[in-house]
Design a protein around this motif. Structure first.
Motif, PDB file in Angstrom:
ATOM      1  N   GLY A 170       0.761  -1.152  -0.101  1.00 51.25           N
ATOM      2  CA  GLY A 170       0.036  -0.042   0.061  1.00 51.25           C
ATOM      3  C   GLY A 170       0.795   1.373  -0.102  1.00 51.25           C
ATOM      4  N   ARG A 171       2.135   1.073   0.347  1.00 50.13           N
ATOM      5  CA  ARG A 171       3.105   2.355   0.565  1.00 50.13           C
ATOM      6  C   ARG A 171       3.835   2.461  -0.744  1.00 50.13           C
ATOM      7  NH1 ARG A 171       4.712   1.237   6.688  1.00 50.13           N
ATOM      8  NH2 ARG A 171       2.643   1.929   7.787  1.00 50.13           N
ATOM      9  N   THR A 172       3.612   1.585  -1.838  1.00 49.40           N
ATOM     10  CA  THR A 172       4.427   1.651  -2.804  1.00 49.40           C
ATOM     11  C   THR A 172       4.288   2.639  -3.720  1.00 49.40           C
ATOM     12  OG1 THR A 172       4.657  -0.878  -2.955  1.00 49.40           O
ATOM     13  CG2 THR A 172       5.271   0.233  -4.971  1.00 49.40           C
ATOM     14  N   PRO A 173       5.152   3.438  -4.008  1.00 51.09           N
ATOM     15  CA  PRO A 173       5.020   4.960  -4.845  1.00 51.09           C
ATOM     16  C   PRO A 173       4.376   4.555  -6.053  1.00 51.09           C
ATOM     17  CG  PRO A 173       7.320   4.841  -4.010  1.00 51.09           C
ATOM     18  CD  PRO A 173       6.607   3.376  -3.431  1.00 51.09           C
ATOM     19  N   GLY A 174       3.053   5.130  -6.381  1.00 46.91           N
ATOM     20  CA  GLY A 174       2.533   5.136  -7.692  1.00 46.91           C
ATOM     21  C   GLY A 174       1.798   3.943  -7.752  1.00 46.91           C
ATOM     22  N   VAL A 175       1.577   3.223  -6.822  1.00 48.18           N
ATOM     23  CA  VAL A 175       0.660   1.868  -7.011  1.00 48.18           C
ATOM     24  C   VAL A 175      -0.707   2.327  -7.229  1.00 48.18           C
ATOM     25  CG1 VAL A 175       0.491   1.547  -4.426  1.00 48.18           C
ATOM     26  CG2 VAL A 175       0.415  -0.561  -6.040  1.00 48.18           C
ATOM     27  N   GLY A 176      -1.338   1.421  -7.826  1.00 47.94           N
ATOM     28  CA  GLY A 176      -2.851   1.592  -7.989  1.00 47.94           C
ATOM     29  C   GLY A 176      -3.613   0.811  -6.887  1.00 47.94           C
ATOM     30  N   ARG A 177      -4.323  -0.011  -7.264  1.00 48.17           N
ATOM     31  CA  ARG A 177      -5.128  -0.725  -6.008  1.00 48.17           C
ATOM     32  C   ARG A 177      -4.350  -2.245  -5.861  1.00 48.17           C
ATOM     33  NH1 ARG A 177     -10.732  -1.479  -8.842  1.00 48.17           N
ATOM     34  NH2 ARG A 177      -9.621  -1.477 -10.480  1.00 48.17           N
ATOM     35  N   ILE A 178      -4.636  -2.604  -4.660  1.00 46.45           N
ATOM     36  CA  ILE A 178      -4.070  -3.851  -4.219  1.00 46.45           C
ATOM     37  C   ILE A 178      -5.208  -4.853  -4.087  1.00 46.45           C
ATOM     38  CG2 ILE A 178      -2.547  -5.306  -2.467  1.00 46.45           C
ATOM     39  CD1 ILE A 178      -1.394  -2.532  -3.693  1.00 46.45           C
ATOM     40  N   HIS A 179      -5.279  -5.573  -4.961  1.00 46.77           N
ATOM     41  CA  HIS A 179      -6.188  -6.753  -5.158  1.00 46.77           C
ATOM     42  C   HIS A 179      -5.625  -8.111  -4.535  1.00 46.77           C
ATOM     43  CE1 HIS A 179      -8.607  -4.045  -7.741  1.00 46.77           C
ATOM     44  NE2 HIS A 179      -7.550  -4.352  -8.600  1.00 46.77           N
ATOM     45  N   VAL A 180      -6.649  -8.914  -3.968  1.00 45.13           N
ATOM     46  CA  VAL A 180      -5.989 -10.154  -3.076  1.00 45.13           C
ATOM     47  C   VAL A 180      -7.002 -11.198  -3.541  1.00 45.13           C
ATOM     48  CG1 VAL A 180      -5.580 -11.251  -1.084  1.00 45.13           C
ATOM     49  CG2 VAL A 180      -5.390  -8.862  -0.941  1.00 45.13           C
ATOM     50  N   ILE A 181      -6.632 -12.455  -4.151  1.00 40.01           N
ATOM     51  CA  ILE A 181      -7.407 -13.327  -4.257  1.00 40.01           C
ATOM     52  C   ILE A 181      -6.998 -14.792  -3.461  1.00 40.01           C
ATOM     53  CG2 ILE A 181      -7.837 -15.210  -5.951  1.00 40.01           C
ATOM     54  CD1 ILE A 181      -7.524 -13.570  -8.141  1.00 40.01           C
ATOM     55  N   ALA A 182      -7.750 -15.130  -2.917  1.00 35.79           N
ATOM     56  CA  ALA A 182      -7.157 -16.154  -1.452  1.00 35.79           C
ATOM     57  C   ALA A 182      -8.158 -17.672  -1.653  1.00 35.79           C
ATOM     58  CB  ALA A 182      -7.403 -15.747  -0.136  1.00 35.79           C
ATOM     59  N   HIS A 183      -7.548 -18.388  -1.612  1.00 33.00           N
ATOM     60  CA  HIS A 183      -8.250 -19.688  -1.742  1.00 33.00           C
ATOM     61  C   HIS A 183      -8.144 -20.836  -0.611  1.00 33.00           C
ATOM     62  CE1 HIS A 183      -8.288 -24.193  -3.598  1.00 33.00           C
ATOM     63  NE2 HIS A 183      -9.494 -23.746  -3.436  1.00 33.00           N
ATOM     64  N   SER A 184      -9.344 -21.318  -0.275  1.00 29.22           N
ATOM     65  CA  SER A 184      -9.484 -22.084   0.826  1.00 29.22           C
ATOM     66  C   SER A 184      -9.065 -21.718   2.074  1.00 29.22           C
ATOM     67  CB  SER A 184      -8.718 -23.500   0.343  1.00 29.22           C
ATOM     68  OG  SER A 184      -8.812 -24.446   1.222  1.00 29.22           O
ATOM     69  N   MET A 185      -7.998 -22.383   2.710  1.00 25.86           N
ATOM     70  CA  MET A 185      -7.432 -22.018   3.984  1.00 25.86           C
ATOM     71  C   MET A 185      -6.771 -20.545   3.828  1.00 25.86           C
ATOM     72  SD  MET A 185      -5.165 -23.887   6.548  1.00 25.86           S
ATOM     73  CE  MET A 185      -6.132 -25.499   6.650  1.00 25.86           C
ATOM     74  N   GLY A 186      -6.335 -20.041   2.707  1.00 21.35           N
ATOM     75  CA  GLY A 186      -5.826 -19.129   2.555  1.00 21.35           C
ATOM     76  C   GLY A 186      -6.779 -17.627   2.732  1.00 21.35           C
ATOM     77  N   ALA A 187      -8.024 -18.136   2.826  1.00 25.50           N
ATOM     78  CA  ALA A 187      -9.142 -17.054   2.829  1.00 25.50           C
ATOM     79  C   ALA A 187      -8.927 -16.673   4.588  1.00 25.50           C
ATOM     80  CB  ALA A 187     -10.414 -17.535   2.399  1.00 25.50           C
ATOM     81  N   PHE A 188      -8.763 -17.697   5.325  1.00 22.59           N
ATOM     82  CA  PHE A 188      -8.958 -17.602   6.792  1.00 22.59           C
ATOM     83  C   PHE A 188      -7.477 -16.642   6.969  1.00 22.59           C
ATOM     84  CE2 PHE A 188      -6.447 -18.867  10.500  1.00 22.59           C
ATOM     85  CZ  PHE A 188      -7.213 -18.317  11.639  1.00 22.59           C
ATOM     86  N   LEU A 189      -6.571 -17.100   6.475  1.00 25.14           N
ATOM     87  CA  LEU A 189      -5.125 -16.021   6.644  1.00 25.14           C
ATOM     88  C   LEU A 189      -5.399 -14.837   6.130  1.00 25.14           C
ATOM     89  CD1 LEU A 189      -2.318 -15.856   7.207  1.00 25.14           C
ATOM     90  CD2 LEU A 189      -1.767 -17.013   4.990  1.00 25.14           C
ATOM     91  N   THR A 190      -5.880 -14.574   4.924  1.00 25.82           N
ATOM     92  CA  THR A 190      -5.937 -13.186   4.293  1.00 25.82           C
ATOM     93  C   THR A 190      -6.987 -12.460   5.287  1.00 25.82           C
ATOM     94  OG1 THR A 190      -5.794 -14.089   1.986  1.00 25.82           O
ATOM     95  CG2 THR A 190      -6.887 -12.162   2.263  1.00 25.82           C
TER      96      THR A 190
END
Length: 410
Positions: free
Chosen positions: A210-230
């Motif tokens: 989020g602090r990266t200069p000039g970055v647009g949006r940060i999208h996240v795709i999380a699958h299965s147990m990764g959704a809990f972690l996200t």
């Protein structure tokens, strides 16, 4: 009563030729080895196609043990290692597939291949991500973060990120967050523990992006147990006052989330705009059915059924968007990877992350206090009466406990 935004996407069987190829892939699955047994071959892997392979730089934040030859030593204070991974996808690949060799060696013109990996200090990782973002045109400066699920190794996670991003039409910077899955079917509880232990590192990664200069949006795709972690990472960021990632948080896609409904209620209550979250659910997901059994029949978020009135009532209180997936045929026997393997679903995901930012959301926020769960979704000790138990087991004694022997003798 507010009705959730829902869409049912049917995935129809592929051609007879592809089904036959899938059967062959299942029969030869042992040839892939333990590191890639979750990825099958495809028609595209049977012959070389014209054109050049697609080569993608993936920036990796990892809490896994070091790779052989990694000279950066122990993980940093943020419990992370960092890499630039080059992934090559063959030309002519069918959407939803990750072609891998069934017999013989890898060929970049026919197979998905990891072609190079460079270990990076954390500062160099940040710099290279910033350079990758800055090198893109203004409309391609979004970042897509992929968080894999249970029983997934490094190679499979890297391939899956590039496959989903390509099939979804994403054009931006690819980032993989990978945690140390035990890569064993019977290590479910162990995977849950190490995923939980990785939430600080994921929160740190998202905050830095989020602090990266000039970055647009940060999208996240999380699958299965990764959704809990996200959701744990986003919850922690919100508690620390960084939940919006400096205003850069984009779409959050939770695909087949292996996540307890009540836990999700508490996590999403911390998210300032839960309508940015999309759930891709499938009522007949067999992996989530097994997860529910392990969790003493607790309802999993990814197997909510929008046709069930009680489930719809639960969904309507969360302020999230829900998309129902349906599998056709038998190419995915477990029905847990539909989000990535069905072209219709991947294109839908691509449409969501490709939409311009929404200023005013049409969905209400999550209520401050969530309504009580229906009786069948409550913990066993809260259900009354206890179904299937003898009458003698339902009564709770109010008699005083006996004193310890030492105290009684005084």
């Amino acid at each position: 009563m507010f009705q959730p935004s829902t869409l049912t996407v049917a995935v129809f069987p592929r051609s007879v030729r592809l089904l036959a190829t899938g059967a062959m892939a299942l029969a030869l699955g042992g040839c892939l080895g333990p590191s890639l047994s979750g990825i099958t071959g495809s028609v595209a892997s049977l012959g070389a196609s014209s054109g050049a392979p697609q080569v993608v730089n993936v920036y990796v934040a990892s809490t896994r043990p070091a790779f052989q030859g990694d000279r950066l030593g122990a993980p940093s204070a943020e419990r992370g290692r960092f890499y630039r991974q080059v992934v090559s996808m063959p030309p002519g690949r069918a959407a939803g597939t990750i072609p891998r060799p069934q017999i013989g060696g890898e060929n970049p013109r026919r197979h998905a291949v990891l072609t190079g990996r460079t270990a990076l200090p954390q500062a160099a990782f940040r710099e290279q991500v910033a350079e990758a973002v800055a090198s893109q045109p203004a409309d391609r400066r979004d970042v897509l973060v992929y968080v894999h699920g249970f029983n997934t190794d490094y190679d499979e996670a890297a391939f899956r990120l590039v496959q989903v991003a390509a099939d979804a039409g994403f054009r931006g910077t690819h980032v993989l967050f990978t945690w140390p899955s035990y890569r064993r079917v019977l290590a479910y509880s162990g995977d849950r523990e190490v995923a939980t232990a990785s939430r600080d590192a994921l929160e740190k990664l998202l905050t830095d992006l989020g602090r990266t200069p000039g970055v647009g949006r940060i999208h996240v795709i999380a699958h299965s147990m990764g959704a809990f972690l996200t959701m744990e990472g986003l919850r922690q960021a919100a508690i620390a006052g960084r939940g919006e990632l400096d205003g850069r948080l984009g779409e959050v896609i939770l695909a087949a989330p292996d996540l307890d409904v009540e836990v999700f209620r508490q996590q999403v209550a911390r998210v300032s705009r839960p309508s940015r979250i999309s759930l891709f659910v499938q009522a007949d997901d067999r992996a989530l059915a097994a997860s529910s059994t392990v969790a003493w029949d607790r309802q999993r978020l990814g197997s909510l059924d929008v046709r069930n009135a009680q489930h719809r009532e639960i969904i309507s209180t969360l302020g999230v968007r829900v998309f129902t997936m349906q599998s056709g045929g038998w190419t995915d026997l477990v029905r847990h990877g539909t989000f990535a393997e069905a072209p219709e679903i991947v294109r839908l995901i691509g449409g969501k992350i490709g939409q311009p930012p929404v200023i005013e959301d049409s969905l209400p926020g999550a209520p401050a206090e969530a309504p009580a769960l229906p009786a069948e979704l409550r913990p066993p000790h809260e259900q009354s009466p206890m179904a299937g138990q003898p009458e003698s087991a339902r009564a709770v004694t109010s008699e005083a406990l006996p004193q310890p022997a030492a105290a009684a003798s005084e």
